[in-house]
Design a protein around this motif. Structure first.
Motif, PDB file in Angstrom:
ATOM      1  N   ALA A 183      34.462   5.730 118.495  1.00  0.00           N
ATOM      2  CA  ALA A 183      33.326   6.637 118.695  1.00  0.00           C
ATOM      3  C   ALA A 183      32.530   6.275 119.935  1.00  0.00           C
ATOM      4  CB  ALA A 183      32.420   6.606 117.468  1.00  0.00           C
ATOM      5  N   LYS A 184      32.519   4.987 120.311  1.00  0.00           N
ATOM      6  CA  LYS A 184      31.761   4.554 121.487  1.00  0.00           C
ATOM      7  C   LYS A 184      32.282   5.178 122.766  1.00  0.00           C
ATOM      8  CE  LYS A 184      32.016   0.069 121.010  1.00  0.00           C
ATOM      9  NZ  LYS A 184      31.756  -1.386 121.208  1.00  0.00           N
ATOM     10  N   SER A 185      33.493   5.739 122.724  1.00  0.00           N
ATOM     11  CA  SER A 185      34.050   6.408 123.904  1.00  0.00           C
ATOM     12  C   SER A 185      33.292   7.679 124.242  1.00  0.00           C
ATOM     13  CB  SER A 185      35.528   6.753 123.665  1.00  0.00           C
ATOM     14  OG  SER A 185      35.641   7.763 122.649  1.00  0.00           O
ATOM     15  N   GLY A 186      32.559   8.215 123.271  1.00  0.00           N
ATOM     16  CA  GLY A 186      31.850   9.477 123.478  1.00  0.00           C
ATOM     17  C   GLY A 186      32.721  10.687 123.264  1.00  0.00           C
ATOM     18  N   GLU A 187      33.991  10.469 123.021  1.00  0.00           N
ATOM     19  CA  GLU A 187      34.924  11.571 122.804  1.00  0.00           C
ATOM     20  C   GLU A 187      34.854  12.030 121.341  1.00  0.00           C
ATOM     21  OE1 GLU A 187      36.411  12.898 125.222  1.00  0.00           O
ATOM     22  OE2 GLU A 187      36.720  11.367 126.779  1.00  0.00           O
ATOM     23  N   HIS A 188      35.308  13.271 121.125  1.00  0.00           N
ATOM     24  CA  HIS A 188      35.438  13.752 119.751  1.00  0.00           C
ATOM     25  C   HIS A 188      36.547  12.944 119.082  1.00  0.00           C
ATOM     26  CE1 HIS A 188      36.631  17.293 116.889  1.00  0.00           C
ATOM     27  NE2 HIS A 188      36.019  16.322 116.250  1.00  0.00           N
ATOM     28  N   VAL A 189      36.203  12.252 118.002  1.00  0.00           N
ATOM     29  CA  VAL A 189      37.155  11.380 117.308  1.00  0.00           C
ATOM     30  C   VAL A 189      37.248  11.805 115.843  1.00  0.00           C
ATOM     31  CG1 VAL A 189      37.603   9.024 116.520  1.00  0.00           C
ATOM     32  CG2 VAL A 189      36.739   9.423 118.835  1.00  0.00           C
ATOM     33  N   VAL A 190      38.462  11.878 115.344  1.00  0.00           N
ATOM     34  CA  VAL A 190      38.702  12.176 113.932  1.00  0.00           C
ATOM     35  C   VAL A 190      39.567  11.065 113.351  1.00  0.00           C
ATOM     36  CG1 VAL A 190      39.779  13.752 112.281  1.00  0.00           C
ATOM     37  CG2 VAL A 190      38.503  14.674 114.225  1.00  0.00           C
ATOM     38  N   LEU A 191      39.193  10.603 112.164  1.00  0.00           N
ATOM     39  CA  LEU A 191      39.992   9.625 111.436  1.00  0.00           C
ATOM     40  C   LEU A 191      40.390  10.245 110.107  1.00  0.00           C
ATOM     41  CD1 LEU A 191      39.560   5.843 111.180  1.00  0.00           C
ATOM     42  CD2 LEU A 191      39.720   7.132 109.059  1.00  0.00           C
ATOM     43  N   SER A 192      41.681  10.263 109.838  1.00  0.00           N
ATOM     44  CA  SER A 192      42.201  10.798 108.582  1.00  0.00           C
ATOM     45  C   SER A 192      42.743   9.631 107.763  1.00  0.00           C
ATOM     46  CB  SER A 192      43.311  11.817 108.852  1.00  0.00           C
ATOM     47  OG  SER A 192      43.851  12.317 107.645  1.00  0.00           O
TER      48      SER A 192
ATOM     49  N   THR B 164      40.976  10.587  99.537  1.00  0.00           N
ATOM     50  CA  THR B 164      41.291  11.032 100.885  1.00  0.00           C
ATOM     51  C   THR B 164      39.992  11.328 101.619  1.00  0.00           C
ATOM     52  OG1 THR B 164      41.486  13.354 100.212  1.00  0.00           O
ATOM     53  CG2 THR B 164      43.495  12.017 100.172  1.00  0.00           C
ATOM     54  N   ALA B 165      39.986  11.074 102.922  1.00  0.00           N
ATOM     55  CA  ALA B 165      38.785  11.324 103.722  1.00  0.00           C
ATOM     56  C   ALA B 165      39.176  11.702 105.144  1.00  0.00           C
ATOM     57  CB  ALA B 165      37.883  10.098 103.739  1.00  0.00           C
ATOM     58  N   THR B 166      38.510  12.724 105.658  1.00  0.00           N
ATOM     59  CA  THR B 166      38.618  13.088 107.064  1.00  0.00           C
ATOM     60  C   THR B 166      37.233  12.910 107.661  1.00  0.00           C
ATOM     61  OG1 THR B 166      40.370  14.693 106.610  1.00  0.00           O
ATOM     62  CG2 THR B 166      39.235  14.885 108.716  1.00  0.00           C
ATOM     63  N   ILE B 167      37.116  12.066 108.684  1.00  0.00           N
ATOM     64  CA  ILE B 167      35.828  11.642 109.222  1.00  0.00           C
ATOM     65  C   ILE B 167      35.780  12.005 110.706  1.00  0.00           C
ATOM     66  CG2 ILE B 167      34.230   9.699 109.425  1.00  0.00           C
ATOM     67  CD1 ILE B 167      36.126   8.295 107.312  1.00  0.00           C
ATOM     68  N   SER B 168      34.688  12.631 111.132  1.00  0.00           N
ATOM     69  CA  SER B 168      34.620  13.163 112.489  1.00  0.00           C
ATOM     70  C   SER B 168      33.282  12.832 113.141  1.00  0.00           C
ATOM     71  CB  SER B 168      34.811  14.691 112.440  1.00  0.00           C
ATOM     72  OG  SER B 168      34.574  15.293 113.702  1.00  0.00           O
ATOM     73  N   CYS B 169      33.320  12.576 114.453  1.00  0.00           N
ATOM     74  CA  CYS B 169      32.085  12.391 115.228  1.00  0.00           C
ATOM     75  C   CYS B 169      32.258  12.988 116.616  1.00  0.00           C
ATOM     76  CB  CYS B 169      31.707  10.915 115.331  1.00  0.00           C
ATOM     77  SG  CYS B 169      32.824   9.930 116.358  1.00  0.00           S
ATOM     78  N   ASN B 170      31.136  13.234 117.270  1.00  0.00           N
ATOM     79  CA  ASN B 170      31.116  13.785 118.634  1.00  0.00           C
ATOM     80  C   ASN B 170      31.855  15.107 118.746  1.00  0.00           C
ATOM     81  OD1 ASN B 170      29.801  11.384 119.480  1.00  0.00           O
ATOM     82  ND2 ASN B 170      31.752  10.367 119.837  1.00  0.00           N
ATOM     83  N   SER B 171      31.839  15.887 117.669  1.00  0.00           N
ATOM     84  CA  SER B 171      32.544  17.172 117.701  1.00  0.00           C
ATOM     85  C   SER B 171      31.757  18.195 118.520  1.00  0.00           C
ATOM     86  CB  SER B 171      32.738  17.704 116.276  1.00  0.00           C
ATOM     87  OG  SER B 171      33.282  19.015 116.318  1.00  0.00           O
ATOM     88  N   PRO B 172      32.441  18.993 119.339  1.00  0.00           N
ATOM     89  CA  PRO B 172      31.757  20.044 120.087  1.00  0.00           C
ATOM     90  C   PRO B 172      31.459  21.265 119.223  1.00  0.00           C
ATOM     91  CG  PRO B 172      34.098  20.081 120.575  1.00  0.00           C
ATOM     92  CD  PRO B 172      33.873  18.889 119.703  1.00  0.00           C
ATOM     93  N   SER B 173      32.019  21.324 118.035  1.00  0.00           N
ATOM     94  CA  SER B 173      31.814  22.482 117.157  1.00  0.00           C
ATOM     95  C   SER B 173      30.469  22.370 116.444  1.00  0.00           C
ATOM     96  CB  SER B 173      32.937  22.569 116.111  1.00  0.00           C
ATOM     97  OG  SER B 173      34.199  22.680 116.735  1.00  0.00           O
ATOM     98  N   ALA B 174      29.849  23.528 116.228  1.00  0.00           N
ATOM     99  CA  ALA B 174      28.574  23.556 115.513  1.00  0.00           C
ATOM    100  C   ALA B 174      28.799  23.250 114.045  1.00  0.00           C
ATOM    101  CB  ALA B 174      27.929  24.928 115.666  1.00  0.00           C
ATOM    102  N   LYS B 175      27.826  22.569 113.441  1.00  0.00           N
ATOM    103  CA  LYS B 175      27.898  22.310 112.008  1.00  0.00           C
ATOM    104  C   LYS B 175      27.691  23.611 111.243  1.00  0.00           C
ATOM    105  CE  LYS B 175      26.159  17.540 112.180  1.00  0.00           C
ATOM    106  NZ  LYS B 175      27.274  16.868 111.494  1.00  0.00           N
ATOM    107  N   PRO B 176      28.229  23.702 110.025  1.00  0.00           N
ATOM    108  CA  PRO B 176      27.986  24.883 109.189  1.00  0.00           C
ATOM    109  C   PRO B 176      26.491  25.102 108.979  1.00  0.00           C
ATOM    110  CG  PRO B 176      29.702  23.507 108.237  1.00  0.00           C
ATOM    111  CD  PRO B 176      29.102  22.721 109.365  1.00  0.00           C
ATOM    112  N   GLU B 177      26.120  26.349 108.731  1.00  0.00           N
ATOM    113  CA  GLU B 177      24.700  26.701 108.619  1.00  0.00           C
ATOM    114  C   GLU B 177      23.998  25.909 107.530  1.00  0.00           C
ATOM    115  OE1 GLU B 177      23.913  30.832 108.285  1.00  0.00           O
ATOM    116  OE2 GLU B 177      24.932  31.371 110.147  1.00  0.00           O
ATOM    117  N   HIS B 178      24.647  25.715 106.374  1.00  0.00           N
ATOM    118  CA  HIS B 178      23.968  25.011 105.289  1.00  0.00           C
ATOM    119  C   HIS B 178      23.711  23.550 105.652  1.00  0.00           C
ATOM    120  CE1 HIS B 178      28.111  23.708 104.320  1.00  0.00           C
ATOM    121  NE2 HIS B 178      27.550  22.736 103.627  1.00  0.00           N
ATOM    122  N   VAL B 179      24.549  22.965 106.508  1.00  0.00           N
ATOM    123  CA  VAL B 179      24.330  21.594 106.942  1.00  0.00           C
ATOM    124  C   VAL B 179      23.201  21.542 107.973  1.00  0.00           C
ATOM    125  CG1 VAL B 179      25.363  19.585 108.072  1.00  0.00           C
ATOM    126  CG2 VAL B 179      26.727  20.963 106.501  1.00  0.00           C
TER     127      VAL B 179
END
Length: 211
Positions: A79-88, A191-206
Motif C-alpha cells: 500500500a505504501k506504493s500509493g498504487e491501487h492494491v488488492v489482496l485476495s 475469505t477476504a478481498t481487501i483493497s486500498c488506493n482504489s480510484p473507484s468511488a465508494k458505494p453511496e451507503h458507505v
C-alpha cells in the motif's frame, strides 16, 4: 477403496491441529507490480510462520497472531506504493490433515511486524464458512455484530459482508471475526478481498456512513 479410506482418515483428523493458514495473492494495479510484490515480501519478517510462494499465490501458516501479522504487513508494504492494491485471501483453521509446519505453533505471541503503522483507507469484503455446525448462521451473525461494535461493518452484500476503515481497523476486525468464530467450530474458512488506493468511488451507503 484406498482413496475412500484415506479420505475417512483425514476427515477424522479434522480439528486435531489448530494451526492457522492463509493462502493469498497480491495484485498491485501497476506496471511496477513485480518490485511492489517482491518488496512487500522482503520487507516483512516471516520468521515465525511457515511460508511458501509459487507463481500464483503465497501460503503462510502458524499461530493466528503471526499469520494475520504477516498478511497485514505484506498488504501495508504494498500500500505504501500509493498504487491501487488488492489482496485476495483464504484463511483456514482445522483443515483435515493440516499438520505440516506445526513446529511454528511453539512460537511466542510477540508480533514481529507491529512497527508498521501505515494508515491507509481500506475496504474489505469477507465471508465466513463455519464447517459442520448446524448453527453456522449464528456464528456469522455474531461476527457481523462484533464488526458493527468495532465501527467497521458497512453492510451486507451478496455473498459477503463489507468492512471499511483504516487498514489497521479492517485487519483487526477480520482477525477478531476469524479467531472468535474458530472457537465455535472445528473447521473454519474465511475469505477476504481487501483493497486500498482504489480510484473507484465508494458505494453511496458507505459514503453516507463516513459523513
Amino acid at each position: 477403496m484406498t482413496n475412500s479410506f484415506n479420505h475417512n482418515i483425514q476427515a477424522a483428523a479434522c480439528g486435531t491441529s489448530r494451526i492457522v493458514g492463509c493462502r493469498f495473492s497480491l495484485f498491485p494495479m501497476s506496471d511496477r507490480f513485480v518490485p511492489i510484490i517482491l518488496g512487500a515480501l522482503e520487507q516483512t519478517d516471516t520468521s515465525k510462520v511457515w511460508v511458501q510462494s509459487d507463481d500464483v499465490s503465497t501460503c503462510v501458516r502458524g499461530r493466528h497472531e503471526h499469520v494475520f501479522d504477516v498478511v497485514k504487513s505484506i498488504f501495508l508494504q504494498a500500500a505504501k506504493s500509493g498504487e491501487h492494491v488488492v489482496l485476495s485471501a483464504t484463511f483456514s483453521v482445522g483443515c483435515p490433515g493440516d499438520t505440516e509446519g506445526d513446529v511454528f505453533m511453539s512460537e511466542d505471541d510477540v508480533r514481529l511486524n507491529e512497527g508498521n503503522k501505515t494508515s491507509v483507507d481500506t475496504a474489505a469484503q469477507f465471508a465466513l464458512y463455519p464447517m459442520g455446525v448446524a448453527h453456522y448462521m449464528d456464528v456469522i451473525y455474531d461476527a457481523v455484530k462484533a464488526a458493527e461494535a468495532e465501527g467497521t461493518f458497512s453492510g451486507g452484500i451478496h455473498y459477503a459482508s463489507r468492512l471499511d476503515g483504516t487498514a489497521q481497523q479492517v485487519f483487526r476486525s477480520l482477525e477478531n471475526a476469524f479467531v472468535t468464530s474458530s472457537t465455535k467450530t472445528s473447521h473454519l474458512v474465511m475469505t477476504a478481498t481487501i483493497s486500498c488506493n482504489s480510484p473507484s468511488a465508494k458505494p453511496e451507503h458507505v459514503q453516507r456512513k463516513g459523513e
